[in-house]
Design an enzyme around this catalytic site. Structure first.
Site, mmCIF file in Angstrom:
data_model
loop_
_atom_site.group_PDB
_atom_site.id
_atom_site.type_symbol
_atom_site.label_atom_id
_atom_site.label_comp_id
_atom_site.label_asym_id
_atom_site.label_seq_id
_atom_site.Cartn_x
_atom_site.Cartn_y
_atom_site.Cartn_z
ATOM 1 N N HIS A 137 1.981 -19.460 5.250
ATOM 2 C CA HIS A 137 1.211 -20.041 6.351
ATOM 3 C C HIS A 137 -0.174 -20.365 5.776
ATOM 4 C CE1 HIS A 137 -0.243 -21.042 10.255
ATOM 5 N NE2 HIS A 137 -0.880 -19.911 10.501
ATOM 6 N N ARG B 213 0.861 -1.187 0.000
ATOM 7 C CA ARG B 213 0.000 0.000 0.000
ATOM 8 C C ARG B 213 0.893 1.231 0.000
ATOM 9 N NH1 ARG B 213 -2.678 -0.510 6.100
ATOM 10 N NH2 ARG B 213 -0.727 -0.985 7.195
ATOM 11 N N GLU C 243 20.157 -16.588 29.586
ATOM 12 C CA GLU C 243 20.917 -17.810 29.294
ATOM 13 C C GLU C 243 20.123 -18.826 28.468
ATOM 14 O OE1 GLU C 243 23.037 -19.244 32.745
ATOM 15 O OE2 GLU C 243 23.785 -21.003 31.649
ATOM 16 N N ILE D 280 -5.423 -9.977 7.786
ATOM 17 C CA ILE D 280 -5.913 -9.036 6.764
ATOM 18 C C ILE D 280 -5.825 -9.609 5.351
ATOM 19 C CG2 ILE D 280 -5.396 -6.987 8.157
ATOM 20 C CD1 ILE D 280 -3.187 -7.057 5.477
ATOM 21 N N GLU E 138 19.662 -15.548 34.853
ATOM 22 C CA GLU E 138 19.495 -16.998 35.069
ATOM 23 C C GLU E 138 18.332 -17.566 34.282
ATOM 24 O OE1 GLU E 138 21.701 -18.839 36.531
ATOM 25 O OE2 GLU E 138 20.488 -20.575 35.953
ATOM 26 N N GLY F 289 11.510 -14.095 9.982
ATOM 27 C CA GLY F 289 12.025 -13.500 8.755
ATOM 28 C C GLY F 289 13.486 -13.087 8.860
ATOM 29 N N GLU G 46 3.469 -21.977 18.060
ATOM 30 C CA GLU G 46 3.682 -20.587 18.500
ATOM 31 C C GLU G 46 2.885 -20.270 19.762
ATOM 32 O OE1 GLU G 46 2.783 -19.065 14.713
ATOM 33 O OE2 GLU G 46 0.689 -18.637 15.113
HETATM 34 N N1 NDP Z 1 6.811 -13.560 11.037
HETATM 35 C C1 NDP Z 1 7.385 -14.730 10.750
HETATM 36 O O1 NDP Z 1 8.555 -14.965 11.028
HETATM 37 C C2 NDP Z 1 6.624 -15.790 10.021
HETATM 38 C C3 NDP Z 1 5.452 -15.465 9.357
HETATM 39 N N2 NDP Z 1 4.851 -16.409 8.590
HETATM 40 C C4 NDP Z 1 3.669 -16.068 7.810
HETATM 41 O O2 NDP Z 1 4.050 -15.102 6.816
HETATM 42 C C5 NDP Z 1 2.957 -14.220 6.538
HETATM 43 C C6 NDP Z 1 3.416 -12.794 6.766
HETATM 44 O O3 NDP Z 1 3.738 -12.679 8.109
HETATM 45 P P1 NDP Z 1 4.696 -11.497 8.622
HETATM 46 O O4 NDP Z 1 5.830 -11.324 7.671
HETATM 47 O O5 NDP Z 1 4.971 -11.745 10.053
HETATM 48 O O6 NDP Z 1 3.707 -10.250 8.457
HETATM 49 P P2 NDP Z 1 3.973 -8.746 8.928
HETATM 50 O O7 NDP Z 1 3.016 -8.397 10.011
HETATM 51 O O8 NDP Z 1 5.452 -8.535 9.191
HETATM 52 O O9 NDP Z 1 3.531 -7.988 7.562
HETATM 53 C C7 NDP Z 1 3.676 -6.640 7.481
HETATM 54 C C8 NDP Z 1 3.449 -6.244 6.019
HETATM 55 O O10 NDP Z 1 2.055 -6.287 5.769
HETATM 56 C C9 NDP Z 1 1.646 -5.004 5.266
HETATM 57 N N3 NDP Z 1 0.297 -4.676 5.716
HETATM 58 C C10 NDP Z 1 -0.150 -4.696 6.999
HETATM 59 N N4 NDP Z 1 -1.440 -4.344 7.026
HETATM 60 C C11 NDP Z 1 -1.805 -4.078 5.738
HETATM 61 C C12 NDP Z 1 -3.008 -3.668 5.110
HETATM 62 N N5 NDP Z 1 -4.111 -3.457 5.828
HETATM 63 N N6 NDP Z 1 -3.019 -3.489 3.768
HETATM 64 C C13 NDP Z 1 -1.898 -3.715 3.040
HETATM 65 N N7 NDP Z 1 -0.722 -4.114 3.558
HETATM 66 C C14 NDP Z 1 -0.690 -4.283 4.903
HETATM 67 C C15 NDP Z 1 2.650 -4.040 5.853
HETATM 68 O O11 NDP Z 1 2.692 -2.908 5.032
HETATM 69 P P3 NDP Z 1 2.705 -1.430 5.679
HETATM 70 O O12 NDP Z 1 4.135 -1.103 5.883
HETATM 71 O O13 NDP Z 1 2.041 -0.618 4.620
HETATM 72 O O14 NDP Z 1 1.924 -1.498 6.979
HETATM 73 C C16 NDP Z 1 3.922 -4.835 5.751
HETATM 74 O O15 NDP Z 1 4.471 -4.741 4.463
HETATM 75 C C17 NDP Z 1 1.832 -14.664 7.470
HETATM 76 O O16 NDP Z 1 1.014 -15.558 6.793
HETATM 77 C C18 NDP Z 1 2.595 -15.379 8.597
HETATM 78 O O17 NDP Z 1 1.790 -16.321 9.289
HETATM 79 C C19 NDP Z 1 5.361 -17.663 8.420
HETATM 80 C C20 NDP Z 1 6.522 -18.022 9.073
HETATM 81 C C21 NDP Z 1 7.176 -17.135 9.964
HETATM 82 C C1 X2X Z 2 8.242 -17.339 13.302
HETATM 83 C C2 X2X Z 2 7.198 -18.349 13.145
HETATM 84 O O1 X2X Z 2 7.426 -19.451 12.662
HETATM 85 C C3 X2X Z 2 5.871 -18.127 13.722
HETATM 86 C C4 X2X Z 2 6.088 -18.079 15.220
HETATM 87 O O2 X2X Z 2 5.054 -19.217 13.369
HETATM 88 C C5 X2X Z 2 5.171 -16.874 13.281
HETATM 89 O O3 X2X Z 2 5.807 -15.812 13.350
HETATM 90 O O4 X2X Z 2 3.971 -16.985 12.908
HETATM 91 MG MG MG Z 3 5.997 -20.755 12.591
HETATM 92 MG MG MG Z 4 3.146 -18.771 12.721
#
Ligand code: NDP
Ligand code: X2X
Ligand code: MG
Ligand code: MG
EC number: 1.1.1.86
Length: 330
Positions: free
Chosen positions: A107, A47, A230, A84, A226, A133, A194
């Site tokens: 996911h 966006r 750790e 979302i 502790e 990530g 999680e």
């Molecule tokens: N986090 C992780 O380590 C892991 C996540 N996943 C999966 O990956 C997917 C993404 O997760 P994750 O990376 O954590 O997501 P994030 O919460 O980090 O995503 C944020 C992104 O989404 C955008 N965004 C948020 N709200 C909106 C909106 N209303 N309209 C348009 N864009 C929007 C943000 O843009 P803006 O800057 O404009 O807000 C930003 O680019 C999920 O399905 C999650 O379950 C899987 C494994 C691990």
């Molecule tokens: C990082 C990861 O694998 C999680 C905990 O499932 C998530 O961020 O959704």
């Molecule tokens: Mg996970």
């Molecule tokens: Mg997860």
């Protein structure tokens, strides 16, 4: 259990394909940069008024609106917050999905719970890193990768698995290995992990340990070192060499005490609680509660976040992390 590695991926799996990564957060930024560095034609859909837009541009990514990215793409890889994805898919992506395209996730939540329903003429795939990530990016830059999962919910073109594996390889996952699963199994196990262990369980365990020592009159700083600081060092041992590797690395005193007293802490009650966590995922209770939460703009989550920030362990811990040079001052 089928595991895939780099050698299992066709060299031309993503040839002439454009991958639109929708979202540039924890996973989006890491996966986009890894895939682009691996030579994949990546466009990033965001966006325009959001904070990611400028960051993605600064990173040199080809950034455009979510709809324009969907129009450009052969593969639409949705890396938005789970809560979302449904609205953004229906409002900004669905009308631009063409027959033979691939809809991809990291996911399975929105497909497993039937929130996003693509047509029968597209592929529905997932490749899911088993880690945050930040680690997806750093391990890629170290020339390796973190393990992951791959799942094919719908294969309209006959090559859905290779497309998913091609993206997994370009993200670094097939260096460590990718296990084939289903959207159902990935969703239910990831939510369980999680909630009960990785994020919910571990913070509750650490905080209970910290509070027990502080309430008994010990210095909070010692309690923090502790029971929190750790943990990483011990878990690094388990990460690399399993329980055995950790038990071997710690003292006999710790090994005897840990093996004889852990059942005081993690009891049958704990296991019963874990089974409740899992059953509420399986029967849709969690999904409904999370949907209700997001219908109220995340009011409870905001309250819980604020309370978490006020926890003594956070105050003491921040002070110590800065003192030890682990964290920068604000
Ligand atoms: N986090 C992780 O380590 C892991 C996540 N996943 C999966 O990956 C997917 C993404 O997760 P994750 O990376 O954590 O997501 P994030 O919460 O980090 O995503 C944020 C992104 O989404 C955008 N965004 C948020 N709200 C909106 C909106 N209303 N309209 C348009 N864009 C929007 C943000 O843009 P803006 O800057 O404009 O807000 C930003 O680019 C999920 O399905 C999650 O379950 C899987 C494994 C691990
Ligand atoms: C990082 C990861 O694998 C999680 C905990 O499932 C998530 O961020 O959704
Ligand atoms: Mg996970
Ligand atoms: Mg997860």
């Amino acid at each position: 259990m089928k595991m895939y590695y780099d050698a299992d991926v066709n060299a031309d799996a993503l040839k002439d394909k454009t991958v639109a990564v929708i979202g540039y957060g924890s996973q989006g930024r890491a996966q986009s940069r890894n895939m682009a560095d691996s030579g994949v034609n990546v466009v990033v859909g965001l966006r325009e008024n959001g904070s990611s837009w400028n960051l993605a541009k600064e990173d040199g990514m080809n950034v455009m609106s979510i709809s324009d990215a969907a129009k450009e793409a052969d593969i639409i890889h949705i890396l938005l917050p789970d809560e979302i994805q449904e609205d953004v898919y229906n409002d900004q992506i669905a009308e631009y999905v063409e027959s033979g395209n691939t809809i991809s996730f990291s996911h399975g939540y929105n497909i497993h719970f039937g929130l996003i329903k693509p047509g029968e003429d597209v592929n529905i795939v997932m490749f899911a890193p088993k880690g945050p990530g930040s680690r997806v990016r750093t391990t890629y830059l170290d020339g390796f990768g973190i393990p992951g999962l791959v799942a094919i919910e719908q294969d309209a073109t006959g090559d859905a698995l290779q497309l998913a594996l091609g993206m997994a390889k370009a993200t670094g996952l097939t260096k460590a290995g990718v296990i084939e699963t289903t959207f159902k199994e990935e969703t239910e196990t990831d939510l369980f992990g999680e909630q009960a262990v990785l994020c919910g369980g571990i913070t509750a365990l650490i905080n209970a340990g910290f509070q027990t020592l502080v309430e008994a009159g010990y210095q909070p700083e010692i309690a923090y070192f502790e029971t929190c600081h750790e943990v990483k060092l011990i878990v690094d041992d388990i990460y690399e060499n399993g329980f055995g590797g950790m038990w071997k690395d710690v003292s006999n005193t710790a090994e005897y005490g840990g093996l004889t007293r852990r059942d005081y802490v993690i009891t049958e009650e704990t296991k019963k609680g874990m089974k409740k966590v899992l059953s509420e995922i399986q029967d849709g209770t969690f999904k409904k509660q999370f949907a209700d939460e997001n219908a109220t703009d995340g009011a409870n989550l905001k309250e819980m976040r604020a309370a978490e920030e006020q926890e003594d362990i956070e105050t003491v811990g921040k002070r110590l992390r800065i003192a030890c040079g682990l964290q920068k001052e604000d």
